[in-house]
Design a protein around this motif. Structure first.
Motif, PDB file in Angstrom:
ATOM      1  N   ASP A  99      31.763  12.024 -61.611  1.00 45.18           N
ATOM      2  CA  ASP A  99      31.761  10.799 -60.811  1.00 45.18           C
ATOM      3  C   ASP A  99      31.331  11.102 -59.378  1.00 45.18           C
ATOM      4  OD1 ASP A  99      32.649   9.351 -62.914  1.00 45.18           O
ATOM      5  OD2 ASP A  99      34.665   8.965 -62.118  1.00 45.18           O
ATOM      6  N   ILE A 100      30.559  10.195 -58.789  1.00 46.81           N
ATOM      7  CA  ILE A 100      30.197  10.373 -57.379  1.00 46.81           C
ATOM      8  C   ILE A 100      30.779   9.202 -56.611  1.00 46.81           C
ATOM      9  CG2 ILE A 100      28.322  10.544 -55.702  1.00 46.81           C
ATOM     10  CD1 ILE A 100      26.568  11.437 -58.150  1.00 46.81           C
ATOM     11  N   ILE A 101      31.617   9.494 -55.637  1.00 48.26           N
ATOM     12  CA  ILE A 101      32.201   8.424 -54.834  1.00 48.26           C
ATOM     13  C   ILE A 101      31.436   8.301 -53.525  1.00 48.26           C
ATOM     14  CG2 ILE A 101      34.286   7.637 -53.639  1.00 48.26           C
ATOM     15  CD1 ILE A 101      35.770   9.267 -55.872  1.00 48.26           C
ATOM     16  N   ILE A 102      30.941   7.097 -53.298  1.00 46.87           N
ATOM     17  CA  ILE A 102      30.170   6.842 -52.078  1.00 46.87           C
ATOM     18  C   ILE A 102      31.037   6.020 -51.139  1.00 46.87           C
ATOM     19  CG2 ILE A 102      28.097   5.741 -51.156  1.00 46.87           C
ATOM     20  CD1 ILE A 102      27.054   5.770 -54.122  1.00 46.87           C
ATOM     21  N   GLN A 103      31.177   6.484 -49.905  1.00 48.49           N
ATOM     22  CA  GLN A 103      31.936   5.693 -48.930  1.00 48.49           C
ATOM     23  C   GLN A 103      31.126   5.562 -47.657  1.00 48.49           C
ATOM     24  OE1 GLN A 103      35.155   8.511 -49.107  1.00 48.49           O
ATOM     25  NE2 GLN A 103      36.597   6.850 -49.572  1.00 48.49           N
ATOM     26  N   THR A 104      31.200   4.392 -47.028  1.00 46.39           N
ATOM     27  CA  THR A 104      30.606   4.269 -45.700  1.00 46.39           C
ATOM     28  C   THR A 104      31.753   4.060 -44.721  1.00 46.39           C
ATOM     29  OG1 THR A 104      30.229   1.928 -46.152  1.00 46.39           O
ATOM     30  CG2 THR A 104      28.350   3.379 -46.360  1.00 46.39           C
ATOM     31  N   THR A 105      31.639   4.710 -43.556  1.00 47.06           N
ATOM     32  CA  THR A 105      32.686   4.571 -42.546  1.00 47.06           C
ATOM     33  C   THR A 105      32.058   4.226 -41.204  1.00 47.06           C
ATOM     34  OG1 THR A 105      32.598   6.857 -41.774  1.00 47.06           O
ATOM     35  CG2 THR A 105      34.005   6.416 -43.666  1.00 47.06           C
ATOM     36  N   ALA A 106      32.794   3.465 -40.412  1.00 42.88           N
ATOM     37  CA  ALA A 106      32.351   3.172 -39.044  1.00 42.88           C
ATOM     38  C   ALA A 106      33.563   3.379 -38.160  1.00 42.88           C
ATOM     39  CB  ALA A 106      31.852   1.741 -38.942  1.00 42.88           C
ATOM     40  N   ASN A 107      33.358   4.043 -37.037  1.00 41.38           N
ATOM     41  CA  ASN A 107      34.475   4.354 -36.150  1.00 41.38           C
ATOM     42  C   ASN A 107      35.606   5.032 -36.911  1.00 41.38           C
ATOM     43  OD1 ASN A 107      33.907   3.834 -33.537  1.00 41.38           O
ATOM     44  ND2 ASN A 107      34.414   1.650 -33.675  1.00 41.38           N
ATOM     45  N   GLY A 108      35.248   5.835 -37.899  1.00 41.88           N
ATOM     46  CA  GLY A 108      36.250   6.565 -38.646  1.00 41.88           C
ATOM     47  C   GLY A 108      36.967   5.752 -39.717  1.00 41.88           C
ATOM     48  N   LYS A 109      36.690   4.443 -39.794  1.00 40.24           N
ATOM     49  CA  LYS A 109      37.369   3.631 -40.808  1.00 40.24           C
ATOM     50  C   LYS A 109      36.439   3.351 -41.979  1.00 40.24           C
ATOM     51  CE  LYS A 109      40.288   1.151 -37.546  1.00 40.24           C
ATOM     52  NZ  LYS A 109      39.455   1.182 -36.308  1.00 40.24           N
ATOM     53  N   ILE A 110      37.028   3.333 -43.173  1.00 44.09           N
ATOM     54  CA  ILE A 110      36.202   3.085 -44.360  1.00 44.09           C
ATOM     55  C   ILE A 110      35.801   1.617 -44.436  1.00 44.09           C
ATOM     56  CG2 ILE A 110      36.197   3.064 -46.894  1.00 44.09           C
ATOM     57  CD1 ILE A 110      37.989   5.574 -46.692  1.00 44.09           C
ATOM     58  N   VAL A 111      34.502   1.391 -44.648  1.00 45.80           N
ATOM     59  CA  VAL A 111      33.978   0.026 -44.710  1.00 45.80           C
ATOM     60  C   VAL A 111      33.746  -0.390 -46.163  1.00 45.80           C
ATOM     61  CG1 VAL A 111      32.099  -1.489 -43.992  1.00 45.80           C
ATOM     62  CG2 VAL A 111      32.820   0.364 -42.494  1.00 45.80           C
ATOM     63  N   ALA A 112      33.219   0.524 -46.945  1.00 46.14           N
ATOM     64  CA  ALA A 112      32.914   0.176 -48.333  1.00 46.14           C
ATOM     65  C   ALA A 112      33.005   1.413 -49.211  1.00 46.14           C
ATOM     66  CB  ALA A 112      31.522  -0.425 -48.425  1.00 46.14           C
ATOM     67  N   ARG A 113      33.182   1.169 -50.506  1.00 46.31           N
ATOM     68  CA  ARG A 113      33.299   2.278 -51.435  1.00 46.31           C
ATOM     69  C   ARG A 113      32.657   1.881 -52.755  1.00 46.31           C
ATOM     70  NH1 ARG A 113      37.771   6.140 -53.307  1.00 46.31           N
ATOM     71  NH2 ARG A 113      37.415   6.160 -55.557  1.00 46.31           N
ATOM     72  N   GLU A 114      31.894   2.797 -53.339  1.00 49.95           N
ATOM     73  CA  GLU A 114      31.270   2.560 -54.642  1.00 49.95           C
ATOM     74  C   GLU A 114      31.398   3.844 -55.450  1.00 49.95           C
ATOM     75  OE1 GLU A 114      29.749  -0.157 -55.808  1.00 49.95           O
ATOM     76  OE2 GLU A 114      29.291  -1.356 -54.009  1.00 49.95           O
ATOM     77  N   THR A 115      31.318   3.702 -56.766  1.00 51.57           N
ATOM     78  CA  THR A 115      31.374   4.901 -57.602  1.00 51.57           C
ATOM     79  C   THR A 115      30.178   4.929 -58.557  1.00 51.57           C
ATOM     80  OG1 THR A 115      33.757   4.694 -57.576  1.00 51.57           O
ATOM     81  CG2 THR A 115      32.827   6.243 -59.160  1.00 51.57           C
ATOM     82  N   VAL A 116      29.536   6.080 -58.619  1.00 53.79           N
ATOM     83  CA  VAL A 116      28.502   6.270 -59.648  1.00 53.79           C
ATOM     84  C   VAL A 116      29.197   7.024 -60.774  1.00 53.79           C
ATOM     85  CG1 VAL A 116      26.261   7.287 -60.188  1.00 53.79           C
ATOM     86  CG2 VAL A 116      26.710   6.431 -57.876  1.00 53.79           C
ATOM     87  N   LYS A 117      29.372   6.344 -61.914  1.00 55.61           N
ATOM     88  CA  LYS A 117      30.117   6.935 -63.025  1.00 55.61           C
ATOM     89  C   LYS A 117      29.386   8.136 -63.622  1.00 55.61           C
ATOM     90  CE  LYS A 117      33.832   4.453 -63.658  1.00 55.61           C
ATOM     91  NZ  LYS A 117      35.077   5.166 -63.345  1.00 55.61           N
ATOM     92  N   GLN A 118      30.154   9.051 -64.136  1.00 52.65           N
ATOM     93  CA  GLN A 118      29.508  10.252 -64.687  1.00 52.65           C
ATOM     94  C   GLN A 118      28.644   9.944 -65.909  1.00 52.65           C
ATOM     95  OE1 GLN A 118      33.337  12.181 -65.927  1.00 52.65           O
ATOM     96  NE2 GLN A 118      32.021  12.850 -67.580  1.00 52.65           N
ATOM     97  N   LEU A 119      27.692  10.809 -66.099  1.00 47.83           N
ATOM     98  CA  LEU A 119      26.730  10.639 -67.183  1.00 47.83           C
ATOM     99  C   LEU A 119      27.345  11.145 -68.483  1.00 47.83           C
ATOM    100  CD1 LEU A 119      23.561  10.155 -67.558  1.00 47.83           C
ATOM    101  CD2 LEU A 119      23.395  12.618 -67.310  1.00 47.83           C
ATOM    102  N   ARG A 120      27.140  10.386 -69.535  1.00 49.13           N
ATOM    103  CA  ARG A 120      27.702  10.835 -70.803  1.00 49.13           C
ATOM    104  C   ARG A 120      26.633  11.318 -71.769  1.00 49.13           C
ATOM    105  NH1 ARG A 120      33.048   9.227 -70.444  1.00 49.13           N
ATOM    106  NH2 ARG A 120      33.092   7.848 -68.680  1.00 49.13           N
ATOM    107  N   LYS A 121      25.529  10.538 -71.813  1.00 50.84           N
ATOM    108  CA  LYS A 121      24.522  10.856 -72.841  1.00 50.84           C
ATOM    109  C   LYS A 121      23.382  11.697 -72.285  1.00 50.84           C
ATOM    110  CE  LYS A 121      25.239   6.809 -75.672  1.00 50.84           C
ATOM    111  NZ  LYS A 121      25.238   5.435 -75.250  1.00 50.84           N
ATOM    112  N   ASN A 122      22.776  12.439 -73.158  1.00 53.25           N
ATOM    113  CA  ASN A 122      21.580  13.188 -72.864  1.00 53.25           C
ATOM    114  C   ASN A 122      20.416  12.198 -72.738  1.00 53.25           C
ATOM    115  OD1 ASN A 122      19.141  14.739 -73.544  1.00 53.25           O
ATOM    116  ND2 ASN A 122      20.644  16.382 -73.711  1.00 53.25           N
ATOM    117  N   VAL A 123      19.458  12.447 -71.824  1.00 50.41           N
ATOM    118  CA  VAL A 123      18.352  11.489 -71.682  1.00 50.41           C
ATOM    119  C   VAL A 123      17.572  11.286 -72.954  1.00 50.41           C
ATOM    120  CG1 VAL A 123      17.478  11.174 -69.352  1.00 50.41           C
ATOM    121  CG2 VAL A 123      17.148  13.380 -70.522  1.00 50.41           C
TER     122      VAL A 123
END
Ligand code: GDP
Ligand code: MG
Length: 600
Positions: A530-554
């Motif tokens: 999993d990749i957790i993406i966070q944006t912060t401004a002035n040290g405070k978290i503004v938004a958060r998203e997650t890119v779920k881990q990959l399960r299948k082979n391409v």
């Protein structure tokens, strides 16, 4: 040829209004180039200029023309065709006494027509109005003439109507220039004094300087001095552009020509500098400003092993463009690279294109930013050219008095029906409306003050799409002002990525923070965790998203059957990797670095 029979003139026009085509016709008419009927665009030397149809580097040409039984020396001084280069434009104009204001008869006055007119007017040049493309079925010369009359107070009946393409009316052009342009002022008796207004690097002779001789004369072997730096040079060659470098024995008062002296690099040749003869100092011509970068971007090799090759490419390109500033930069995320400074965004795009095409380099360029100024409580101040260097929340609280950003005054010209959407565009970009006027019954000219940061990314694209291509845009710099700025950081799995930091106005934080996070989510591919993406401004978290881990082979969905399909997919994946940059454990695609300051 005495100065009374010299005319130094230029052509100013909005992009695509026919400047290069008119120049070609004049060169054919005077026999400088042969007649082929083709558009050679002699003045547009660089490949990228021809492709994009814009002139980046000014080029000038001397021609001889017989008028009323007398030989005239006509120096056509080219000016760069874009707003980013307005300082270069004003210096090229300072080398002339007259200018042809060329307006497309079908399109009428556009934003750059207005900007260029005022630059020429400010330099005190005589303006010779001409309508081009009158051969087009869509041409409305009467209407365009009225616009010129109302915008510039030029009588409509003074305006020549020509077609640079078919040659219609071309024979009237040079006579009009001769009649309406004063000969260059100056004195042959006074000591040598010249304005440097263009420069380039020639592989054979080195740095070439184009100069307008304002007083006196100069020849090979003379020693000249730069007013700006005080450096002395020995003149190795003088000559005129005809259309290539053609050596002459001397350059006299009133003439425009090139000088080759022992300058080692183009960085020594400052556009706007005044040169004088050694031991005969003169007062420098007014208006000199060293080139200043208004847009910065980080440039990094995708593959760290390419560093040296990229370094060489950047050096070669800046050899011919002293207005690009180069600083080495090390990013924790991207490794070693450079922070390059440009005059504006088009200048940056052109440079990027040349870097990618001419040198076939695989590079990563971060989102463009403007230089911010920080005022500290102890009275000092500092310019910030990398968002990563912008003070964080703690430093802000403890040391910073105020933050400042650069502003511009922009001019927009468009059909009346877009007034609503253009006003909206300006207000959503923190613009402050100054005024709007009608230049004819249905065309509006709008002046608006905007933070420069708002126009460096996709303002131009939005302007075009919201006006279906009918709006034109130009701007001039309007200094720095205090603004509530914040640094936004992006964390990937808790780790701040310096190359993704951005500086923005407080009011944009929430929206931008969410958008950046969601955009990154879209461009980052799934990986084995999993990749957790966070944006912060002035040290405070503004938004958060997650890119779920990959399960299948391409290749899983290929049922193992079709081998060519499988190869294709694997190759595609490899291709995708090429433009990836690994940040910690996360592979970030090239697009990630470009999405940061864009807003919908
Ligand atoms: P510049 O950007 O001002 O240098 O414009 P160009 O000289 O490159 O011309 C832009 C386009 O307009 C080219 O496709 C030219 O062929 C075309 N063009 C230039 N002059 C005329 C003209 O008088 N009539 C018509 N129909 N097209 C023209
Ligand atoms: Mg052109």
């Amino acid at each position: 040829i005495p100065p009374e029979r010299i005319r130094n003139f230029s052509i100013i026009a909005h992009i695509d209004h026919g400047k290069s085509t008119l120049a070609d016709r004049l060169l054919e008419l005077t026999g400088v180039i042969s007649k082929t009927g083709k558009n050679k665009q002699v003045l547009d030397k660089l490949k990228v200029e021809r492709e994009r149809g814009i002139t980046v580097k000014a080029q000038s040409v001397s021609m001889f023309y017989e008028y009323k039984g007398q030989q005239y020396l006509m120096n056509l001084i080219d000016t760069p065709g874009h707003v980013d280069f307005s300082y270069e434009v004003s210096r090229s104009l300072a080398a002339c006494q007259g200018t042809i204001l060329l307006v497309d008869a079908a399109q009428g006055i556009q934003a750059q027509t207005v900007a260029n007119f005022y630059l020429a007017f400010g330099e005190g040049l005589s303006v010779i109005p001409m309508l081009n493309k009158v051969d087009l079925p869509t041409a409305e010369p009467e209407r365009a003439a009225k616009q010129i009359e109302s915008a510039f107070e030029i009588e409509a009946d003074r305006i020549l109507k020509i077609s640079a393409k078919t040659g219609l009316g071309i024979e009237q052009v040079l006579p009009a220039v001769i009649e309406q342009t004063p000969p260059p002022p100056g004195s042959a008796e006074k000591p040598f004094k010249a304005l440097l207004f263009d420069t380039w690097y020639d592989t054979y002779v080195g740095v070439v300087c184009l100069m307008a001789v304002k007083d006196g004369s100069i020849c090979r072997g003379d020693r000249i001095v730069s007013s700006h730096s005080g450096t002395k040079y020995e003149v190795m060659e003088v000559g005129v552009m005809h259309p290539e470098q053609t050596p002459t024995t001397l350059l006299r008062v009133g003439q425009v020509g090139y000088i080759v002296c022992n300058m080692k690099s183009i960085a020594e040749a400052h556009v706007g500098d005044t040169f004088y003869r050694d031991r005969f100092p003169v007062e420098a011509l007014p208006g000199f400003v060293p080139a200043k970068s208004m847009v910065f971007a980080g440039v990094f090799p995708i593959d760290a092993g390419e560093f040296d090759r990229l370094n060489e490419s950047i050096q070669k390109l800046t050899l011919n463009d002293s207005s690009v500033s180069v600083h080495k930069e090390t990013s924790a995320a991207l490794g070693q690279g450079w922070r390059l400074g440009f005059l504006g965004t088009l200048h940056m795009d052109v440079f990027r294109q040349r870097l990618e095409e001419e040198y076939d380099t695989n590079i990563l360029i971060t989102s463009p930013t403007v230089p911010y100024q920080i005022k500290y409580r102890d009275g000092t101040s500092k310019f910030i050219r990398t968002p990563a260097d912008f003070p964080d929340a703690n430093t802000m609280n403890d040391y910073v008095e105020s933050t400042m950003e650069p502003f511009v005054i922009s001019t927009l010209i468009f059909p009346e029906k877009y007034l609503g959407s253009m006003l909206e565009l300006c207000t959503t970009h923190r613009g402050e409306l100054q005024n709007h006027t009608f230049i004819d019954e249905s065309r509006v000219m709008l002046k608006c003050r905007l933070p420069m940061a708002e126009i460096v990314t996709d303002f131009f694209d939005k302007l075009k799409s919201k006006s279906q291509g009918f709006a034109s845009f130009d701007y001039e710099e309007a200094g720095y002002d205090a603004s509530d700025l914040v640094k936004m950081e992006v964390l990937l799995n808790g780790e701040a990525v310096d190359a993704l930091a951005a500086v923005m106005h407080k009011s944009s934080v929430i929206v931008a923070g969410r958008e950046i996070a969601s955009r990154l989510k879209d461009v980052i591919r799934r990986q084995l965790f999993d990749i957790i993406i966070q944006t912060t401004a002035n040290g405070k978290i503004v938004a958060r998203e997650t890119v779920k881990q990959l399960r299948k082979n391409v290749t899983a969905k290929c049922y193992g059957g079709d081998i060519t399909r499988k190869m294709k997919l694997l190759n595609k994946q490899k291709e995708g990797k090429k433009r990836m940059k690994r940040i910690g454990k996360v592979d970030l695609p090239h697009e990630a670095f470009l999405t940061i300051v864009k807003r919908s």
